[in-house]
Design a protein around this motif. Sequence first.
Motif, PDB file in Angstrom:
ATOM      1  N   GLU A   6       0.826  -1.196   0.000  1.00 23.48           N
ATOM      2  CA  GLU A   6       0.000   0.000   0.000  1.00 23.48           C
ATOM      3  C   GLU A   6       0.873   1.264   0.000  1.00 23.48           C
ATOM      4  N   ARG A   7       1.930   1.207   0.825  1.00 20.47           N
ATOM      5  CA  ARG A   7       2.809   2.368   0.914  1.00 20.47           C
ATOM      6  C   ARG A   7       3.485   2.608  -0.433  1.00 20.47           C
ATOM      7  N   ARG A   8       3.930   1.541  -1.030  1.00 17.44           N
ATOM      8  CA  ARG A   8       4.616   1.675  -2.311  1.00 17.44           C
ATOM      9  C   ARG A   8       3.676   2.296  -3.353  1.00 17.44           C
ATOM     10  N   GLU A   9       2.419   1.869  -3.318  1.00 15.31           N
ATOM     11  CA  GLU A   9       1.466   2.404  -4.300  1.00 15.31           C
ATOM     12  C   GLU A   9       1.217   3.890  -4.094  1.00 15.31           C
ATOM     13  N   THR A  10       1.161   4.300  -2.840  1.00 22.16           N
ATOM     14  CA  THR A  10       0.929   5.715  -2.564  1.00 22.16           C
ATOM     15  C   THR A  10       2.101   6.541  -3.073  1.00 22.16           C
ATOM     16  N   GLU A  11       3.301   6.060  -2.797  1.00 21.85           N
ATOM     17  CA  GLU A  11       4.479   6.780  -3.293  1.00 21.85           C
ATOM     18  C   GLU A  11       4.487   6.831  -4.808  1.00 21.85           C
ATOM     19  N   ALA A  12       4.110   5.723  -5.409  1.00 20.74           N
ATOM     20  CA  ALA A  12       4.109   5.653  -6.868  1.00 20.74           C
ATOM     21  C   ALA A  12       3.185   6.727  -7.441  1.00 20.74           C
ATOM     22  N   ARG A  44       3.577   2.791 -12.183  1.00 20.06           N
ATOM     23  CA  ARG A  44       4.525   1.765 -12.607  1.00 20.06           C
ATOM     24  C   ARG A  44       3.953   0.361 -12.398  1.00 20.06           C
ATOM     25  N   SER A  45       4.158  -0.486 -13.385  1.00 18.99           N
ATOM     26  CA  SER A  45       3.738  -1.899 -13.340  1.00 18.99           C
ATOM     27  C   SER A  45       2.232  -2.105 -13.380  1.00 18.99           C
ATOM     28  N   GLU A  46       1.498  -1.085 -13.804  1.00 17.57           N
ATOM     29  CA  GLU A  46       0.067  -1.291 -14.012  1.00 17.57           C
ATOM     30  C   GLU A  46      -0.177  -1.979 -15.355  1.00 17.57           C
ATOM     31  N   LEU A  47      -1.331  -2.660 -15.411  1.00 17.87           N
ATOM     32  CA  LEU A  47      -1.828  -3.210 -16.679  1.00 17.87           C
ATOM     33  C   LEU A  47      -3.225  -2.652 -16.825  1.00 17.87           C
ATOM     34  N   ILE A  48      -3.399  -1.725 -17.758  1.00 19.21           N
ATOM     35  CA  ILE A  48      -4.659  -1.010 -17.825  1.00 19.21           C
ATOM     36  C   ILE A  48      -5.290  -1.109 -19.212  1.00 19.21           C
ATOM     37  N   ALA A  49      -6.602  -1.184 -19.209  1.00 20.12           N
ATOM     38  CA  ALA A  49      -7.361  -1.164 -20.459  1.00 20.12           C
ATOM     39  C   ALA A  49      -7.937   0.224 -20.633  1.00 20.12           C
ATOM     40  N   ALA A 171      12.045  -4.599 -26.308  1.00 12.86           N
ATOM     41  CA  ALA A 171      13.483  -4.885 -26.334  1.00 12.86           C
ATOM     42  C   ALA A 171      14.297  -3.782 -25.653  1.00 12.86           C
ATOM     43  N   GLY A 172      13.829  -2.540 -25.795  1.00 14.13           N
ATOM     44  CA  GLY A 172      14.543  -1.415 -25.192  1.00 14.13           C
ATOM     45  C   GLY A 172      14.132  -1.150 -23.757  1.00 14.13           C
ATOM     46  N   GLU A 173      13.346  -2.066 -23.179  1.00 15.07           N
ATOM     47  CA  GLU A 173      12.854  -1.916 -21.809  1.00 15.07           C
ATOM     48  C   GLU A 173      12.247  -0.541 -21.553  1.00 15.07           C
ATOM     49  N   PRO A 174      11.178  -0.233 -22.292  1.00 15.14           N
ATOM     50  CA  PRO A 174      10.525   1.069 -22.122  1.00 15.14           C
ATOM     51  C   PRO A 174       9.818   1.146 -20.776  1.00 15.14           C
ATOM     52  N   ASP A 175       9.519   2.380 -20.351  1.00 17.54           N
ATOM     53  CA  ASP A 175       8.761   2.543 -19.103  1.00 17.54           C
ATOM     54  C   ASP A 175       7.308   2.177 -19.293  1.00 17.54           C
ATOM     55  N   VAL A 176       6.813   2.352 -20.514  1.00 18.52           N
ATOM     56  CA  VAL A 176       5.416   2.001 -20.768  1.00 18.52           C
ATOM     57  C   VAL A 176       5.264   1.415 -22.163  1.00 18.52           C
ATOM     58  N   LEU A 177       4.429   0.382 -22.229  1.00 17.13           N
ATOM     59  CA  LEU A 177       4.091  -0.261 -23.497  1.00 17.13           C
ATOM     60  C   LEU A 177       2.657   0.135 -23.845  1.00 17.13           C
ATOM     61  N   LEU A 178       2.493   0.751 -25.006  1.00 14.34           N
ATOM     62  CA  LEU A 178       1.166   1.196 -25.444  1.00 14.34           C
ATOM     63  C   LEU A 178       0.723   0.327 -26.604  1.00 14.34           C
ATOM     64  N   ALA A 179      -0.393  -0.356 -26.424  1.00 13.41           N
ATOM     65  CA  ALA A 179      -0.858  -1.306 -27.437  1.00 13.41           C
ATOM     66  C   ALA A 179      -2.246  -0.891 -27.919  1.00 13.41           C
ATOM     67  N   ASP A 180      -2.356  -0.545 -29.193  1.00  7.12           N
ATOM     68  CA  ASP A 180      -3.628  -0.072 -29.760  1.00  7.12           C
ATOM     69  C   ASP A 180      -4.326  -1.226 -30.468  1.00  7.12           C
ATOM     70  N   GLU A 181      -5.368  -1.765 -29.865  1.00  9.97           N
ATOM     71  CA  GLU A 181      -6.125  -2.900 -30.396  1.00  9.97           C
ATOM     72  C   GLU A 181      -5.187  -4.039 -30.825  1.00  9.97           C
ATOM     73  N   GLY A 205       6.844  -6.963 -14.472  1.00 10.51           N
ATOM     74  CA  GLY A 205       7.066  -5.565 -14.107  1.00 10.51           C
ATOM     75  C   GLY A 205       6.752  -4.530 -15.169  1.00 10.51           C
ATOM     76  N   ALA A 206       6.419  -4.954 -16.392  1.00 11.84           N
ATOM     77  CA  ALA A 206       6.170  -3.972 -17.447  1.00 11.84           C
ATOM     78  C   ALA A 206       4.872  -3.208 -17.193  1.00 11.84           C
ATOM     79  N   THR A 207       4.883  -1.919 -17.485  1.00 16.38           N
ATOM     80  CA  THR A 207       3.697  -1.078 -17.411  1.00 16.38           C
ATOM     81  C   THR A 207       3.052  -1.079 -18.793  1.00 16.38           C
ATOM     82  N   ILE A 208       1.773  -1.460 -18.845  1.00 20.74           N
ATOM     83  CA  ILE A 208       1.148  -1.680 -20.152  1.00 20.74           C
ATOM     84  C   ILE A 208      -0.238  -1.051 -20.196  1.00 20.74           C
TER      85      ILE A 208
END
Length: 250
Positions: A6-12, A44-49, A171-181, A205-208
């Motif tokens: 919980e603490r980590r999420e608040t800081e994030a 960080r590390s969310e997977l969101i639609a 491959a470049g270990e991005p901070d966020v992966l954006l996937a359109d359909e 750990g990838a944020t997507i």
Amino acid sequence: MDESHERRETEAYETDAVVSLSGVTKKYSGGVTALREVDLEIGRSELIAIVGPSGSGKSTLLHIVGTLDGPSSGTVALAGHQVSRLSDRRLSALRAQHVGFVFQAFHLVPGATALANVVEGLRYSGLSHGERRRRAAEALERVGLGDRMEHRPHELSGGQKQRVAIARAVAGEPDVLLADEPTGALDSASGEAVMDLLRELNADGATIAVITHDMELAASLPRQVRLRDGQIVADTRAEAAPHAGTAGAR
Ligand code: ADP
Ligand code: MG
């Protein structure tokens, strides 16, 4: 949820949001307002639609989050950088370093091998050619295509092409992966395999952010942001994501 989590999420939320949009409006020439006053934080590390009907502004939002296009008003921060303050050159560098893109139609280079496609994705990474090849091969292994590196796109199935595109994006270990359909052009079994791969990358750990018009697919992810007529009308987190079996697309 335990205390440390919980603490980590608040800081994030405060300091570590990968994406932070505030009051973002996008007006296209011709009079269409595609986004209205959108506020969105992706941790960080969310997977969101990001889900909504056709024309609701999903792709516009992805372009703005990915710095391919700028807002008409409002602010965009990516990995802590205020995007509007950057020159085009710095912006390209920021994008290359922090964002991976996956599109419905794969966007692979037709005559090039899977390996060459992924190496090409690391072009602006500043890495040596040898290191780019090493990382590209590793990314292809990671998406289960270690035995298809020398295949060209026309020698791969749709699902395999999308996995090459995902390898290129991560491959470049991005901070966020954006996937359109990302499953939009795939049969349901290949679509599920692609979603399973995105879930695995997220578990590592990838944020997507996955953009989709498919409510069922969206409902299978831990967080859903719903767009309608350019506005966020709901932002919900599932208690526990339903089983992945419904993640198909046409
Ligand atoms: P979605 O991805 O949810 O289908 P889009 O973001 O592509 O929605 O489009 C949102 C709205 O903006 C639509 O009404 C669309 O017609 C319009 N639009 C998208 N791109 C452009 C553009 N380049 N120029 C003018 N209008 C656009
Ligand atoms: Mg779209």
